[in-house]
Enzyme design. Sequence first.
Site, short mmCIF file in Angstrom:
data_model
loop_
_atom_site.label_atom_id
_atom_site.label_comp_id
_atom_site.label_asym_id
_atom_site.label_seq_id
_atom_site.Cartn_x
_atom_site.Cartn_y
_atom_site.Cartn_z
CD GLU A 187 -1.63 -2.36 1.80
OE1 GLU A 187 -2.53 -3.16 2.10
OE2 GLU A 187 -0.41 -2.60 1.99
CG LEU A 188 4.88 3.46 1.92
CD1 LEU A 188 4.10 4.65 2.46
CD2 LEU A 188 6.06 3.14 2.84
CB CYS B 139 24.50 -0.65 -10.40
SG CYS B 139 23.25 -1.85 -9.90
CE LYS C 196 22.61 -2.65 -4.10
NZ LYS C 196 23.22 -3.90 -4.53
CG HIS D 122 18.36 3.78 -9.61
ND1 HIS D 122 19.46 3.35 -10.30
CD2 HIS D 122 17.75 2.65 -9.15
CE1 HIS D 122 19.54 2.03 -10.25
NE2 HIS D 122 18.51 1.58 -9.56
CB ILE E 149 22.36 -2.13 -17.97
CG1 ILE E 149 23.25 -0.89 -17.80
CG2 ILE E 149 22.73 -3.18 -16.93
CD1 ILE E 149 24.71 -1.11 -18.17
CB SER F 61 15.64 -4.41 -17.95
OG SER F 61 16.15 -3.36 -17.15
#
Length: 780
Positions: A28-29, A661, A123, A712, A449, A451
Amino acid sequence: MTSKTPATAVRAGAATVYGYPRQGQNRELKKAVEGYWKGRVGADALRETARDLRRANWGQLADAGITEVPTGDFSYYDHVLDTSVMVGAVPARHRAAVEADALDGYFAMARGTQEVAPLEMTKWFDTNYHYLVPELGPDTVFTADSSRQVAQFEEARALGHTARPVLVGPVTYLLLAKPAPGVAAGFDPLALLDRLLPVYARVLADLRAAGAEWVQLDEPALVQDRTPAELNAVARAYRELGAAADRPKLLVASYFDRLGEALAVLAKAPVDGLALDFTGAAAANLDDLAAVGGLPGKRLVAGVVNGRNIWINDFEKSLATLGTLLGLAGSVDVAASCSLLHVPLDASVERDIDPQVRRWLAFARQKTAEIATLARGLARGTDAIAAELAANRADLASRATSSVTRDPAVRARTAAVTDADGRRSQPYGERATAQRTRLGLPLLPTTTIGSFPQTAELRTARADLRAGRTDTAGYEDRIRAEIREVLAFQEKAGVDVLVHGEPERGDMVQYFAEQLTGYLATQHGWVQSYGTRYVRPPVLAGDISRPDPMTVRWTTYAQAQTTKPVKGMLTGPVTMLAWSFVRDDQPLADTARQVALALRDEVNDLEAAGTSVIQVDEPALRETLPLRGADHAAYLAWATESFRLTTAGVRPDTQIHTHMCYAEFGDIVEAIGDLDADVISLEAARSHMQVADELSGAGYPRDVGPGVWDIHSPRIPSVDEASALLRKGLGAIPAERLWVNPDCGLKTRAWPETRASLENLVEAARLVRAEVGAEESGAV
């Protein structure tokens, strides 16, 4: 000191967690936040959804028997970004947006706008969660804003919960930060500690005034190797925070590995308790705690339930650990080893998994039940949980003896592997010559890359196939049409090495896991990767093999549509492990070798079908690097061997690519060389080409594609922006070894921005290619 009455005191043997999944049962968020970005959901509706999710989370925890719930762990995007807001560390380029609208400014820092770049993302230690990196400099001025933390605490307390606010600790916050763009080299954000501590003291005082008895300060950076100066900073930080008169009780938490030298520092600090991980490598904290004399008179929160994996707890083993800890602290409470953010919400809804196998699994809800059971056993004795102990023993025995977990043929093949199986037949220099002859690519070749946008139509087509609303033939016609569209666009844009766009793949790990034996796929096992990006890590339950080719059909179909090379696309063995929930009943190296052999079969079949370029992605190679330096060599040895085992069986003129990445690549430069890939593409746009300098400084001799488009962010990089990054890359990597590509795959982007951005990328390559040619000819 004036304050509200403190919340209910924590009793001995309490059950608690450090954090809980944020997304909700049906994400939901994610839907609310993305709806807000698109203008379909208002700010008030977004806040209401967030409140409902927090209330549901606390209710679920309390119903499971958790006696102290965390607050402040809930975030719209990222808890480190929330900390930057809490301490006023807003980059100058975002201040106007934050001042105009705090929520929009918050998301601008996370995602950027067309005019302003976002914060760098990387990360969170050795997990697949990404955090927004704080940008700090000598001129940074910190200011306290405790409103979010106080509001969430008061919200939980008003519902009758005993609550403990959770904050990122000040030392970890600074150690995670980077110098802001334009700051002179050599600046260390930790130098700002004395400036930051009064701000933390103010936030702590505000929480105490709101009624918080305990506040948790997370310091996971302390499980890494730390210098004497950094350890002195830890001692100074907690000496100052501990001396404040108007503070709550301080619980300093660390997780993911053993604390090592930092444990003695924290044990002596004037804090009221420690929360420690006692799972996996962090089990060494038990002996280390005894060696420093324990925590007499202090609270110990013992993380004995693994918060990062999904296998059921061994109750008897955990109770033995807890029993030993009772003699080492004033009180012992039970917890997961870290925030449950890193596991899915509920295993009971996975109806497609065999019921017996499902009993081996513990997602967040099951882990909270385990924690409550262990706390009850610790407080009342094992007779109080006799039935739970018997069921736990039976489930553990079932898994250990199941045919699901062991395949003799796979184990025999793995045992027969030799060193020669992991070596290419010719060195890179000879291979590069053969590949250039075969491929005939221009200087600064362009590629992506892998996709391309996963449109709503594609997701609907996959859902319709699963639900039986369309047949296989109709679905495959849709995939073929998408491949043709992706190829036609790339050819028109002028891309040199094409991809088929992966329209048939919902996820780069799960797609393969569903076709390999030994893996289990979940339907609802969503875990946050970053922001609103959620993944469903498959469960690696048994020995791995590949019954049939997985990608050959669609790759060869794509190649038949064009005369340009089309890359075969695979996910590498380390990433298959890192982005799955791995088995804990054998060494990771053994599992990696099994996956590598399965992928080796696929690579060889792709080559036999005529594929000249094969990319084996390993974005998780750095992510999975152990947090302690002493463990690096052993890990990197088996991790790089597994990649070579996957790729070494091809001919010299078949070009092997890999991709990484959003990580600190400088730590693994030598390992990148040990992969022996012909071309590596890496994230570089947000980090301003840092990786190109790192590879150059290490003398990396192979082809490199440092990204010039941050995918991103929804921003469309201009030709000038991409060209500038490309020129910066040429300052470190020679033109004959430099590729031009985005940072990562385009799955999360929409088609309009993908078209514009990729066209700009290709045009930037043409411009810089012409500049290089002119320089070489002496025209400039």
